[in-house]
Design a protein around this motif. Sequence first.
Motif, short mmCIF file in Angstrom:
data_model
loop_
_atom_site.label_atom_id
_atom_site.label_comp_id
_atom_site.label_asym_id
_atom_site.label_seq_id
_atom_site.Cartn_x
_atom_site.Cartn_y
_atom_site.Cartn_z
N ASN A 1 -7.63 -13.24 -13.23
CA ASN A 1 -8.19 -12.37 -12.30
C ASN A 1 -7.94 -12.91 -10.81
O ASN A 1 -7.77 -12.09 -9.83
CB ASN A 1 -9.63 -12.32 -12.46
CG ASN A 1 -10.04 -11.33 -13.64
OD1 ASN A 1 -9.29 -10.51 -14.31
ND2 ASN A 1 -11.39 -11.71 -14.25
N SER A 2 -7.74 -14.23 -10.48
CA SER A 2 -7.76 -14.66 -9.11
C SER A 2 -6.24 -14.42 -8.61
O SER A 2 -5.97 -14.18 -7.44
CB SER A 2 -7.69 -16.28 -9.51
OG SER A 2 -6.85 -16.91 -10.07
N VAL A 3 -5.10 -14.15 -9.55
CA VAL A 3 -4.03 -13.85 -8.96
C VAL A 3 -3.03 -12.72 -9.64
O VAL A 3 -1.76 -12.61 -9.69
CB VAL A 3 -2.90 -15.14 -9.17
CG1 VAL A 3 -3.54 -16.42 -8.36
CG2 VAL A 3 -2.76 -15.34 -10.88
N GLY A 4 -4.08 -11.79 -10.27
CA GLY A 4 -3.53 -10.85 -11.34
C GLY A 4 -2.12 -9.93 -10.51
O GLY A 4 -1.33 -9.51 -11.19
N ILE A 5 -2.43 -9.50 -9.40
CA ILE A 5 -1.08 -8.69 -8.68
C ILE A 5 -0.53 -9.11 -7.69
O ILE A 5 0.29 -8.42 -6.90
CB ILE A 5 -1.81 -7.31 -8.47
CG1 ILE A 5 -2.76 -7.58 -7.18
CG2 ILE A 5 -2.53 -6.61 -9.66
CD1 ILE A 5 -3.16 -6.14 -6.68
N ILE A 6 -0.57 -10.65 -7.46
CA ILE A 6 0.05 -11.26 -6.60
C ILE A 6 1.64 -10.91 -6.65
O ILE A 6 2.40 -10.79 -5.70
CB ILE A 6 -0.01 -12.66 -6.36
CG1 ILE A 6 -1.43 -12.94 -5.99
CG2 ILE A 6 0.83 -13.37 -5.55
CD1 ILE A 6 -1.81 -12.35 -4.61
N GLY A 7 2.04 -10.89 -7.81
CA GLY A 7 3.52 -10.65 -8.14
C GLY A 7 3.89 -9.21 -7.48
O GLY A 7 5.00 -8.97 -7.02
N LEU A 8 3.03 -8.38 -7.89
CA LEU A 8 3.26 -6.94 -7.26
C LEU A 8 3.42 -6.95 -5.60
O LEU A 8 4.10 -6.20 -5.10
CB LEU A 8 2.26 -5.86 -7.71
CG LEU A 8 2.65 -4.63 -7.63
CD1 LEU A 8 4.07 -4.28 -8.40
CD2 LEU A 8 1.71 -3.55 -8.27
N LEU B 1 8.76 1.45 -2.76
CA LEU B 1 7.50 1.05 -2.05
C LEU B 1 6.34 2.13 -2.34
O LEU B 1 5.04 1.46 -2.57
CB LEU B 1 7.49 0.99 -0.45
CG LEU B 1 8.42 -0.16 -0.09
CD1 LEU B 1 8.62 0.16 1.41
CD2 LEU B 1 7.28 -1.42 -0.03
N MET B 2 6.63 3.17 -2.56
CA MET B 2 5.68 4.24 -2.66
C MET B 2 5.23 4.03 -4.40
O MET B 2 3.76 4.27 -4.56
CB MET B 2 6.17 5.66 -2.68
CG MET B 2 6.42 6.18 -1.25
SD MET B 2 7.23 7.53 -0.86
CE MET B 2 6.13 8.90 -1.83
N ALA B 3 6.06 3.66 -5.15
CA ALA B 3 5.58 3.64 -6.56
C ALA B 3 4.62 2.29 -6.76
O ALA B 3 3.69 2.45 -7.53
CB ALA B 3 6.91 3.37 -7.27
N MET B 4 5.11 1.39 -5.97
CA MET B 4 4.14 0.06 -6.09
C MET B 4 2.90 0.04 -5.65
O MET B 4 1.82 -0.17 -5.90
CB MET B 4 4.89 -1.19 -5.51
CG MET B 4 6.29 -1.50 -6.33
SD MET B 4 6.87 -3.16 -5.71
CE MET B 4 7.96 -2.34 -4.09
N ALA B 5 2.74 1.06 -4.28
CA ALA B 5 1.56 1.26 -3.86
C ALA B 5 0.62 2.39 -4.69
O ALA B 5 -0.59 1.93 -4.86
CB ALA B 5 1.84 2.14 -2.53
#
Length: 482
Positions: free
Chosen positions: A388-395, A435-439
């Motif tokens: 949970n602490s780093v879940g979407i940092i890759g994105l 960018l729009m897809a990732m957002a």
Amino acid sequence: MSSPIQKLPEASSPDRSATPPAAGSGSAAPGAGLPARLRQRHMTMIGLGGAIGAGLFVGSGAAIAVAGPGVLVSFVLAALLTVLIMRMMGEMSVALPASGSFSTHAERAWGSWAGFTIGWLYWSLMVVVIAIEAMGAAVIVNGWLPGVDTWVWVLLFMAALTVANLAAVGTFGEFEFWLAVLKVGAIIGFLILGTLAVAGALPGEKAIGFNNLTQHGGFLPHGWSGVVSGLLIVIFSFGGIEIVTLAAAESTDPVRALGSAMRSAIWRLLLFYIGSMAVAVTVLPWNDSKVGKSPFVAVLERIGVPGAAQVMNVVLLAALLSALNANLYASSRMIYSLAERGEAPQALRKLSRTGVPRHAVLVSVAFGFFSVLLNFKWPDTVFLWLLNSVGIIGLVVWIAVAVTQLRLRSQLERTTPERLRLRVWGFPWLTILALMAMAAVIGLLAVDEESRPQVVGSGALTALFLTLGVVRHRRRITSGTG
């Protein structure tokens, strides 16, 4: 299937001394200190192995459960986004090879605050993921040898791979090469057996055919919402593609090696990921309970492979150790690059006789060893807390890559267009679409109750490093050193 990456012209690595200076930074060009000892075959397997992990072998079952056969659409969409991100990284890394890859590129494009933020975010993600992967590998071995606690295996795995990364970079390359060969070989075997089962070419077996794709509720049993839910799960399975761009700085010919590795990785990843899922939902009904737990094990058991579960556990163990090895390498090179640019303690720049940034390796592995204590104290909860602490940092890193590519491409076209030997298609529109897809993905995760803790945790960490980066940048400007 032809590669979407064009063949690079015969050329040597660009002269790093001629690269445009980083915006807001007076540091020297990065990457000059690391020796070039990774061979082409190392680069190719690093490109493949970095993105083949537990997400494919186990996590894909959850995606099938929510999307049914429509998970193929989810994987295609995620793969297309991944291809775009790889192309962006490739464009920048071929033009400007650097040990810090996308962090160095962000600094060149936006200023030292951007390089600091994305570099430290990525490093934080990697060191936590190292601990998670060590725990996952320990759980597998604990299943074979339940008499030995998982924390003992975490300690052993961390120690072994630390030694491997403290040796010459060629040792890391060899280790990663053979682990990646095992993973790739397992997937190829799976694809061959699955295809033969569908065609009825296995001894004593009737053709399975394609009925499972349209029965049990149809191809989209949960509609397009199921495809979107599947996308939110599978997109993280492609994480790790950036490691090959970090490794390029230590290859004998960064331009050719990176182009070839990415060219190979893209079409093979598409084949392996989409092909594996096609086999899984064709051989068995998507709503079979075994598919949801592990599609690979379920298919092999259906085909009649003896000890299928244990076979896949061996492959999964190799996948986790490979990812741990690669992520330790990536984290050490990222913090080395940060130190080289004055964004981390200078002691981390020191190289051993074999050209390894040993202090950077030891700092990067420290949290992994600390996780041994966490696993000993809270064995049932620490895994979820770390996730949970780093879940979407890759994105977040991928978003930074896209934003940086938009700006850096324009700078390079004005100053040194000859460096753009590898270009993103449809610029700037495909980058903007990505960018729009990732957002949109982050927005959907934020409104999902189960995913929201990861968004909040990752958002807080991003805000922390962004604030620190901006403060440091302003102090540099004030003191006249920025």
